[in-house]
Write an enzyme that holds these catalytic residues in place. Structure first.
Site, PDB file in Angstrom:
ATOM      1  N   GLU A   1      -4.269  -1.853   3.051  1.00  0.00           N
ATOM      2  CA  GLU A   1      -2.911  -2.304   3.370  1.00  0.00           C
ATOM      3  C   GLU A   1      -2.754  -3.820   3.395  1.00  0.00           C
ATOM      4  O   GLU A   1      -1.794  -4.355   2.859  1.00  0.00           O
ATOM      5  CB  GLU A   1      -2.456  -1.734   4.730  1.00  0.00           C
ATOM      6  CG  GLU A   1      -2.016  -0.292   4.686  1.00  0.00           C
ATOM      7  CD  GLU A   1      -3.159   0.694   4.796  1.00  0.00           C
ATOM      8  OE1 GLU A   1      -4.302   0.254   5.036  1.00  0.00           O
ATOM      9  OE2 GLU A   1      -2.919   1.902   4.645  1.00  0.00           O
TER      10      GLU A   1
ATOM     11  N   HIS B   1      -0.635   7.626  15.109  1.00  0.00           N
ATOM     12  CA  HIS B   1       0.233   7.913  13.972  1.00  0.00           C
ATOM     13  C   HIS B   1       1.684   8.114  14.398  1.00  0.00           C
ATOM     14  O   HIS B   1       2.480   8.648  13.635  1.00  0.00           O
ATOM     15  CB  HIS B   1      -0.247   9.160  13.225  1.00  0.00           C
ATOM     16  CG  HIS B   1      -1.485   8.937  12.416  1.00  0.00           C
ATOM     17  ND1 HIS B   1      -2.723   8.771  12.981  1.00  0.00           N
ATOM     18  CD2 HIS B   1      -1.669   8.842  11.075  1.00  0.00           C
ATOM     19  CE1 HIS B   1      -3.623   8.600  12.027  1.00  0.00           C
ATOM     20  NE2 HIS B   1      -3.016   8.635  10.868  1.00  0.00           N
TER      21      HIS B   1
END
Lengths: 335, 454
Positions: free
Chosen positions: B188, B257
């Site tokens: 990322e 998450h």
């Protein structure tokens, strides 16, 4: 081109470098040296604030690499960026005026020493976070690749940045997608006050792309012609579609990391030895005199450079501070 | 003319220091770059270098002297062949030294209309619509913009061959090819930074984060590189990039998450932050984000991807960034919400209606720039307000709305603002605990009743 450490002396004549070009390298390196000395002096006078990282000692790296670039190639570096900007052809007046935080600076006084840019000269900064310029430079190379425009990206990083994770994320993508990029590691042996052997498990940094199949070469970064020779081969490699390549420039900064550096981490003898025995500008000066340049000719260049720096310093002091309304401009582009 | 060497400052805060020693003697020739002296403070040692060639004509301050004020002349360098001035002349030369600008109080200018641009709402759409899921609306927005502009490309994990981890990019690889729909490694920080570099070069990347939880790995590139560089470059370095992906809770995936990042990004000048709810807004706002010359954080929601809405067919229909939508007109209390919480707010409004409370529901749609006007106008009408968000309350969007209401329409309030937000805990896994941790319709109904004193 495999991973290698270069030890053969450069054969100058083979490079096709004319005496005119050699004189230009001399002038460009000297401009950086004198500019940085003046910036240091102006910092001391309180005219430049904040962080100021001088490039003195490393001039051969940017001047040699710039000579190997073509129009359209892009350059990005970290915060020790004054030399890179001058080598890219940016106006010393605009750079110095940014250092003094004035409106005629390249960033209108809103970036300072570490954050300057010139779209016209294809210089994309000037980034203050160690290592952050590496994915950005990889993105510039991605854009060349996407547009298939035949240009390459040149990304500079230091021996300190080389241990940042995002560098390896970038190496992986650049190799995976065969992006046209040259990573130039300027190994000046100290990341701030930490010597390379205290920071890196392996100190020969040109190997750092091995895991990704990226070739690397170690270069005498105190010799502008050695830099140019390796730069030519590396840019050709990147341009020809073979993907990224790493050049490790062995160089040295004479000054501290920034202006407020206690200099306790290295000896004065070490600094003096580098200055007296390996100075890139003195090295080229001797070479030019041997090749038949006259003292008068070199003095003429030195005098021109001094005048340009004096003019830049004067400009940077005479220019006014930004209009207070500039506080609110350039946050967002108008839609 | 002879030039003075001044006592240097080692840092912006230094006012005086000590001359530790002179490395050159009076009468000695010096070259530019030669070290003349060493200066010490409690923090550092620094060398003073000669700038020009000449002769060290005079040492004004002897070595060992402490408390030498910055900018005091400490030596004099004479040009080659120049007569060395006498010591008594030095006092006069001190006056000509350049001075740093004196700091003066400048009145801070008003940000003017720049800080609160008046964004007109989109015209009411009366054309043909197609019922489709949010997932399809997002895909269509990207496909239409990629057809329109060759510099737009999609990059992220599993966006191409896998067709998107949540199937948002379904079919894009087949239409646009691997050059423009690019699968990345799991990296990322790297691909966000690569996208920023490509945007600096004038391309228009759409960077997909599989979820915004993973964008924390890329935070430095989003904030320091994408958001700030335009300002730091005096406007030269625009960054036309979209960072998009699901934000907020999902179902039973636990704390790492499940998190709403809306207030994180909304905090940062240089970013735009978009949080759509309807299918039409997902499409129209994503198209606006891709065409926007600035970095846009586009926060989607996994639990909305499968919801269906009527979506305009017109490929030129753009929803303006920066304008809230009045989702339901009402009289007694204003409820602000964004993203999935709009759905819950509408359900709550329906419940409230049954008890005679008419709620006005504002779908904020954009969090930065924030549509202050629409919120304030609604509060001036209803005199009561409830803020709903999925994220944590502390320093959240509701806290910001409370401040805005205090500043802009305090006198119109008949009750304190009520906040409905996620509980101040990492999101738990167990089904019952998860349900307790996130806002439910009942929470909104209760808060609205409290605000309405009913």
């Amino acid at each position: 081109m495999a991973v290698k450490r270069k030890s053969d002396p450069v054969k100058f004549d083979d490079l096709g470098v004319s005496s005119t070009e050699l004189l230009k390298y001399y002038r460009d390196m000297l401009l950086i040296r004198r500019f940085e000395e003046r910036a240091g002096q102006m910092y001391g006078m309180g005219l430049i604030g904040g962080f100021c990282h001088l490039y003195i000692g490393q001039e051969a790296v940017v001047v040699g690499m710039q000579a190997a670039l073509k129009g359209g190639d892009t350059v990005v570096t970290s915060y020790r960026d004054h030399g890179h900007m001058l080598a890219c052809g940016m106006d010393p007046k605009g750079v110095m005026a940014e250092l003094t935080g004035r409106r005629s600076g390249y960033s209108h006084g809103k970036g300072g020493s570490m954050h300057m840019f010139s779209r016209e000269k294809n210089f994309f900064g000037g980034h203050g976070i160690v290592g952050a310029q590496v994915p950005i430079g990889t993105g510039l190379a991605f854009a060349h690749h996407y547009r298939a425009n035949g240009s390459i990206g040149l990304t500079y990083l230091g021996d300190g940045a080389i241990n940042q994770g995002q560098v390896y994320e970038s190496f992986n993508m650049a190799a995976l997608w065969k992006l046209p990029i040259v990573y130039v590691i300027e190994n000046n042996r100290y990341g701030m006050g930490t010597s390379i052997d205290r920071a890196s498990a392996r100190t020969d940094l040109f190997h750092r792309g091995t895991a990704y199949g990226i070739p690397g070469e170690q270069v005498d970064g105190m010799n502008v012609l050695a830099v140019y020779e390796s730069g030519l081969a590396a840019t050709e490699h990147a341009r020809s579609g073979q993907g990224p390549i790493i050049l490790e420039m062995m160089t040295y900064r004479y000054r501290g990391h920034s202006m407020s550096d206690p200099a306790k981490y290295r000896t004065r003898d070490e600094v003096n030895r580098m200055r007296t025995e390996h100075d890139p500008i003195e090295h080229l000066r001797h070479r030019l005199l041997e090749d038949g340049a006259s003292e008068t000719q070199l003095k003429g260049i030195e005098s021109q450079v001094r005048d340009r720096v004096a003019e830049a310093a004067q400009f940077a002091q005479d220019s006014t501070e930004p209009d207070p309304a500039e506080l609110w401009t350039d946050v967002l582009a108008e839609v | 003319m002879a030039t003075e060497v001044l006592m240097p400052a080692l840092s912006p805060t230094m006012t005086e220091g000590k001359i530790a020693r002179w490395l050159k003697n009076e009468g000695e020739p010096v070259r530019a770059g030669d070290v003349l002296a060493e200066i010490e403070t409690d923090k550092a040692t620094m060398e003073v270098e000669a700038i020009d060639e000449g002769v060290l004509a005079r040492i004004v301050i002897p070595e060992g002297t402490d408390h030498v004020a910055v900018n005091t002349p400490i030596a004099l360098i004479a040009g080659n062949g120049e007569e060395i001035p006498r010591a008594e002349k030095l006092a006069g030369t001190a006056k000509v030294r350049p001075e740093a600008p004196v700091e003066t109080r400048t009145a801070r200018p008003s940000p003017g209309p720049r800080a609160r641009p008046a964004v007109p709402a989109e015209a009411e759409y009366t054309g043909k619509t197609t019922t489709m899921t949010v997932r399809e609306a997002l895909r269509d927005a990207m496909a239409e913009e990629m057809r329109r502009d060759g510099s737009v490309f999609l990059i992220g994990e599993e966006v191409a061959e896998y067709q998107g981890a949540y199937k948002v990019s379904q079919g894009l690889l087949q239409e646009f090819g691997a050059r423009r729909v690019i699968d990345t490694p799991i990296t990322e920080h790297g691909f966000a930074g690569l996208g920023v570099g490509a945007a600096f070069a004038g391309l228009r990347p759409v960077v997909e984060f599989m979820t915004f939880n993973f964008a924390m790995q890329a935070m430095d590139q989003i904030i320091n590189s994408a958001a700030k560089t335009r300002y730091m470059s005096g406007g030269q370095m625009g960054c036309p990039i979209v960072f998009r992906g699901p934000n907020g809770i999902a179902a039973r995936v636990a704390a790492q998450h499940s998190q709403c990042y809306a207030s994180w990004y909304a905090h940062v000048p240089g970013l735009k932050v978009v949080t759509p709810y309807t299918g039409a807004d997902h499409k129209g706002l994503l198209k606006a984000a891709i065409r926007d010359p600035n970095p846009v954080i586009f926060l989607e929601h996994e639990l909305l991807y499968g919801e269906s809405f009527a979506v305009p067919d017109d490929p030129e229909l753009i929803v303006p960034i920066g304008k809230a939508r009045i989702a339901k007109v009402g009289e007694h209390v204003t409820i602000t919400a964004f993203s999935r919480m709009v759905k819950l707010a509408m359900q709550a409004a329906a419940e409230l209606e049954k008890t005679g409370i008419s709620a006005e529901v504002l779908d904020l749609r954009t969090l930065r720039p924030f549509d202050i006007e629409t919120v304030v106008a609604s509060v001036k009408k209803t005199n009561r307000i409830v803020s709903v968000e999925e994220g944590w309350p502390f320093a959240g969007i509701g806290a910001e709305i409370a401040a805005i209401v205090m500043e802009q329409c305090f006198d119109w309030l008949d009750a304190p603002l009520k906040r409905v937000a996620g509980q101040d805990v990492p999101l738990p896994y167990a089904a019952n605990l998860e349900r307790l941790a996130v806002p439910q319709v009942d929470d909104i109904v209760t808060a609205a009743r409290e605000a309405a004193y009913r």
